[in-house]
Design an enzyme around this catalytic site. Structure first.
Site, PDB file in Angstrom:
ATOM      1  N   HIS A 202       0.834  -1.205   0.000  1.00 52.45           N
ATOM      2  CA  HIS A 202       0.000   0.000   0.000  1.00 52.45           C
ATOM      3  C   HIS A 202       0.866   1.250   0.000  1.00 52.45           C
ATOM      4  O   HIS A 202       1.973   1.247   0.536  1.00 52.45           O
ATOM      5  CB  HIS A 202      -0.901   0.006   1.232  1.00 52.45           C
TER       6      HIS A 202
ATOM      7  N   LYS B  53     -10.414  -2.323   4.077  1.00 51.03           N
ATOM      8  CA  LYS B  53     -10.322  -1.628   2.788  1.00 51.03           C
ATOM      9  C   LYS B  53     -11.340  -2.125   1.768  1.00 51.03           C
ATOM     10  O   LYS B  53     -11.316  -1.710   0.620  1.00 51.03           O
ATOM     11  CB  LYS B  53      -8.903  -1.764   2.244  1.00 51.03           C
TER      12      LYS B  53
ATOM     13  N   SER C  22      -3.200  -5.193   8.117  1.00 53.18           N
ATOM     14  CA  SER C  22      -2.919  -4.297   7.004  1.00 53.18           C
ATOM     15  C   SER C  22      -2.766  -2.871   7.528  1.00 53.18           C
ATOM     16  O   SER C  22      -3.573  -2.454   8.360  1.00 53.18           O
ATOM     17  CB  SER C  22      -4.060  -4.358   5.995  1.00 53.18           C
TER      18      SER C  22
ATOM     19  N   SER D  24       3.061  -4.218   3.926  1.00 57.76           N
ATOM     20  CA  SER D  24       3.706  -3.045   3.322  1.00 57.76           C
ATOM     21  C   SER D  24       4.745  -2.435   4.262  1.00 57.76           C
ATOM     22  O   SER D  24       5.737  -1.875   3.823  1.00 57.76           O
ATOM     23  CB  SER D  24       2.661  -1.973   3.000  1.00 57.76           C
TER      24      SER D  24
ATOM     25  N   CYS E 256       5.636 -28.827 -13.896  1.00 54.10           N
ATOM     26  CA  CYS E 256       4.338 -28.137 -13.806  1.00 54.10           C
ATOM     27  C   CYS E 256       4.018 -27.552 -15.167  1.00 54.10           C
ATOM     28  O   CYS E 256       4.692 -26.648 -15.636  1.00 54.10           O
ATOM     29  CB  CYS E 256       4.412 -27.043 -12.740  1.00 54.10           C
TER      30      CYS E 256
ATOM     31  N   CYS F 159       1.176 -26.033 -16.217  1.00 56.88           N
ATOM     32  CA  CYS F 159       0.436 -24.770 -16.241  1.00 56.88           C
ATOM     33  C   CYS F 159       1.384 -23.576 -16.166  1.00 56.88           C
ATOM     34  O   CYS F 159       1.203 -22.587 -16.848  1.00 56.88           O
ATOM     35  CB  CYS F 159      -0.549 -24.691 -15.076  1.00 56.88           C
TER      36      CYS F 159
ATOM     37  N   CYS G 164       0.935 -32.008 -11.516  1.00 51.78           N
ATOM     38  CA  CYS G 164       2.314 -31.934 -11.034  1.00 51.78           C
ATOM     39  C   CYS G 164       2.474 -32.364  -9.582  1.00 51.78           C
ATOM     40  O   CYS G 164       3.577 -32.709  -9.170  1.00 51.78           O
ATOM     41  CB  CYS G 164       2.871 -30.530 -11.232  1.00 51.78           C
TER      42      CYS G 164
END
Lengths: 419, 478
Positions: free
Chosen positions: B49, B250, B338, B342, B399, B401, B441
């Protein structure tokens, strides 16, 4: 590296396509398989019932695959295992890697996409609850049990009555687990009728239609799964909850064609099949790139995959030799009751005796007529005493009938009968 | 005697440990879980943030602005993903427009750079998929997205590389005051003496504090549920899109992730159980309903995972940072809800400085940097060819994907603070984060783990201790 034809995927579709291309005079073919052996998912399907159409006998998955693998080897068709295709460009350059050859750039004249499909997961359908170990897709559990030789749990609930879910209910039971129930969101099973009989009824495993999982409990391993009945909007009905003390939840909640490479190449994808839009030659919107098998649309029988793949192999050979005819497209539209058709469009010039159309219906219907209409004019029709979404339908429209079509589109639909 | 014991190997514990590892100190990090970064740090919005949310004068405001400014460079230094993508707080009414103006003013007071109020046309130009009802937005250029696991693991890897001991499966059950320092007692009976204790125990920070200090505070767990969508939806948003905040936080946001997925959430619900991280039907429904205010056409058929995170709400309403007045040498990093993620780099630096000063520690002459980690798919074809030539295991995709190779998996197993579980591998190099969610996977990752760690296949767990994947061998004899 240069090949006339590169086949991406060495499962049943890729094998049949490569063999057919070779039979049609293409010498330079490479099959690329990401796994350690050819055969694809068939290798983990050790139950029988494969090959009734193809070989007129009941084979196991590895046996069915084995026959094609043998043929491929006898015909000296090249293949690379443990090799991953990273990219296919529209001008048919195939980028692939493996541990032996490193990074490969392969130039091809034609490419057949035969990458198969993957299973939908818990995340895709948003099953609420905690996230313990013990929630498996049925196919992953099948791999562990049939190939690795390990059991995944002792008390099991299965969500989804597709064929893999049904077959795993029997398999887990035979391996000593207690399968408490199979739970199905829809009011009908998505699996073949013979699998309901042979995998559930024979073992007294209950099937709950119009039910779903509403909670998974357990911080480390699954401890409890809660199910509930759903209303006609498929929303859980409060007060109908049932709790099961199980350590394992298997999910057989649908298959999705694995088209990540196709999408990146620019192949047009049909939102209904989640596979490529193809013409009568199994050719995608990109010239010389073909698709077949479960990457094109999910089949219920591997026999149909093999048949479809042969068409793609033959078509690719025709394309490489420059024998493909062009012409105007006629589009197939889905009318009442029809979920999708493959192909989605065709050119009359390339049709030999008749146009084979695969399709799935949207619901269970009885005593219907499946018809193909060009405006008001019925081009083709056939009686269908019973159709269900779990069983793929196929019609062959004779070329003579196709020649009567006026305009640029035809509608495929169900009419009459009892819903 | 150790110099410092850090309780909790989440982002806070990691940030302070890594700073301390620059000094000549004997530091040990303890975590009750079987892997690091497994609590609050594991499941959150993954957003850095800008710092306009917190009220001016709070520790939250101070550390957020400082922390956000540190992220880009620090991430590069340790080898963690970070993208400075900017964020928007969207206003959908005149009332909300007033609210974003208040946030703007607060941001200016907090010292947030690159803040701007923008109009409807400008926001729609930047983010064309936003609901056309938007009337304006607060843009924050310094907001970014991170990978909280990778960030934390890389900090700890760096600390470990510089001599810090990191112990997992090490639950602290008591702390005794000594003549000069503390004795930290673990559940399994192990005891460690240390001069300093840093409490970075997340939702359990109040319990740890109570073992030492009478300055009581409470931590209330508050959960938040999320959707993660496939990368095919990745072009839906380019940045972080907030709605106007409410009392509970938030609000529901729609954000791009550092790996190109879209994340939608969180809900906010107070709970009793500090370890409960389940999703609910009503929670997931709420997200979809609320997020539609921001973007109407999110296709939840492309959902690949839902999860629930837990945030440590403190009874004081602000971060609790620093030495307890009645317990010398005991430092709290608590209530770091929060913008905790950050703020972590700034809090870590600040608390480390307090301790360095207290102990009069000297800086190490040599401070080692993390060895670069190869992310195969990000390489050019030439680089890929080169890497495979050096180590053929990079030529084998495990993997599909996310195109993660065997080489990458083996690497993260053998790195400092290496992976020991299937999810541990996933957090460090991402097999299983794609659309198949480990369906393909998972078994292969498990096989590689067993081989590399010299264990049996059924000894490898998914995540927590006890999260066994396989039971017994089948009847087929090998």
């Amino acid at each position: 590296m240069r090949y006339d034809l590169v086949v991406v995927g060495g499962g049943p579709a890729g094998l049949a396509a490569a063999i057919e291309a070779k039979k049609n005079g293409i010498e330079s073919i490479l099959v690329i398989e990401r796994d350690k052996e050819l055969g694809g998912i068939l290798q983990q399907c050790i139950h029988n019932g494969f090959g009734l159409h193809e070989f007129k006998e009941q084979l196991t998955g590895p046996e069915y695959a084995g026959r094609f693998i043998e043929q491929l080897k006898e015909m000296n068709i090249e293949f690379k295992l443990d090799t991953m295709v990273l990219d296919v460009t529209p001008d048919k350059n195939v980028h692939a890697i493996n541990s032996v050859d490193g990074y490969m750039l392969i130039e091809a004249k034609a490419v057949i996409l035969a990458m198969g499909c993957r299973e939908r997961t818990r995340g895709a359908i948003g099953i609420p609850g905690e996230r313990p170990a013990g929630v498996f897709t049925a196919g992953a559990a099948q791999r562990f049990v049939n190939m690795e030789g390990y059991m995944v749990g002792k008390k099991v609930l299965i969500l989804g009555s597709g064929d893999i879910g049904l077959i795993m209910a029997r398999r887990m039971t035979l391996e000593g687990a207690e399968v408490k129930a199979v739970v199905e969101l829809m009011p009908f099973s998505g699996g073949l009728a013979r699998n309901i009989a042979q995998c559930l009824n024979d073992y007294n495993i209950p099937l709950y239609l119009s039910h779903t999982v509403i909670d998974i409990q357990g911080k480390e391993r699954v401890e409890k799964v809660v199910i509930a009945k759903v209303d006609e909007n498929r929303k859980p009905i409060p007060g109908t909850e049932k709790e099961y003390e199980v350590d394992t939840l298997l999910l057989s909640v649908g298959l999705i064609p694995e088209n990540d490479i196709s999408r990146a190449t620019g192949v047009e994808i049909d939102g209904r099949t989640s596979g490529a839009v193809v013409n009568e030659m199994m050719e995608t919107n990109i010239e010389g790139i073909f698709a077949c098998g479960n990457v094109l649309h999910v089949h219920d029988l591997v026999d149909f995959v093999s048949a479809e793949a042969r068409k793609a192999g033959k078509a690719a050979a025709k394309y490489i030799k420059g024998d493909m005819s062009t012409g105007d497209y006629v589009e197939l539209k889905n009318g009442f009751g029809i979920g999708y058709t493959v192909p989605q469009k065709f050119r009359l010039n390339n049709v030999e005796k008749g146009l084979e159309v695969f399709m799935r219906v949207r619901n269970i219907y009885k005593n219907m007529v499946l018809q193909v209409r060009d405006g008001e004019n019925v081009v083709f029709s056939i009686k269908k005493p019973h159709v269900a979404p779990g069983e793929m339908e196929k019609i062959i429209i004779p070329k003579a009938k196709l020649e009567t079509i006026k305009g640029k589109e035809i509608v495929v639909e169900l009419v009459g009968g009892d819903k | 005697m150790l110099d410092v014991i850090v309780i909790g190997a989440g982002v806070m514990g990691a940030a302070v440990s890594r700073e301390l590892s620059k000094y000549n100190l004997k530091v040990m990090v303890l975590d009750k879980e079987n892997d690091v970064s497994n609590g609050t740090t594991k499941a959150n919005s993954a957003i850095v943030h800008a710092g306009y949310d917190a009220k001016e004068g709070t520790l939250m405001a101070k550390y957020n602005v400082l922390g956000a400014a540190m992220y880009e460079e620090l991430s590069k230094e340790i080898g963690a993903p970070y993208k400075k993508v900017g964020s928007y707080v969207l206003a959908f009414s005149e009332e909300e427009k007033k609210h974003i103006e208040t946030l703007y003013e607060r941001g200016i007071k907090n010292g947030v750079p690159e803040l701007k109020l923008i109009g409807k046309d400008e926001i729609l130009e930047k983010e064309p998929n936003i609901n056309k009802n938007v009337v304006g937005a607060l843009y924050a250029g310094t907001a970014g997205i991170t990978g909280p696991w990778e960030f934390t693991i890389k900090l700890l890897e760096n600390a470990a590389l510089n001599g810090t001991e990191v112990l997992v499966d090490a639950e602290v059950v008591n702390i005794e005051k000594l003549e000069s320092g503390y004795k930290v007692i673990l559940k399994d009976g192990r005891e460690f003496e240390t001069k300093i204790v840093i409490n970075a125990a997340g939702v359990y920070a109040d319990k740890i504090n109570d073992m030492v200090s009478k300055e009581h505070f409470d931590i209330h767990p508050r959960i938040g549920e999320y959707y993660v969508l496939d990368k095919v939806q990745g072009k839906l948003v380019n940045s972080v899109l907030f709605q106007c905040p409410t009392e509970m936080g938030k609000g529901v946001l729609v954000t791009r992730t550092v790996h190109g997925n879209i994340m939608v959430g969180p809900t906010a619900e107070d709970v009793e159980d500090r370890d409960y991280v389940g999703t609910t039907t009503h929670g997931l429904d709420d997200i979809r309903r609320q997020a539609a205010k921001t973007i109407e056409n999110i296709n939840y058929r492309d959902s690949i995972r839902n999860f629930t995170g837990i945030r440590a709400e403190s009874s004081t309403g602000d971060f609790i940072i620093g030495e307890a007045s009645d317990a010398k040498g005991f430092y709290n990093i608590a209530g770091t809800k929060s913008p905790g993620l950050s703020s972590a780099p700034a809090i870590g630096l600040d608390v480390a400085n307090m301790i360095v000063e207290k102990l009069g520690a000297t800086k190490k002459e040599v401070f080692k940097q993390n060895k670069p980690q190869i992310h195969f798919i990000e390489l050019s074809p030439e680089e890929k060819a080169e890497v495979i030539k050096k180590d053929p295991r990079y030529g084998r995709i495990i993997c599909r994907c996310e195109s993660i190779t065997e080489g990458e998996i083996v690497d993260v197993i053998h790195r400092m603070v290496g992976a020991k579980t299937v999810d541990g591998v996933k957090k460090r190099c991402r097999p299983g984060t794609g659309r198949c969610q480990g369906g393909f996977c998972g078994p292969r990752v498990q096989e590689i783990l067993a081989r590399e760690l010299g264990k049996e296949l059924n000894e490898i767990v998914l995540d927590k201790k006890g999260a066994y994947i396989l039971t017994n061998e089948t009847k087929i004899s090998k």
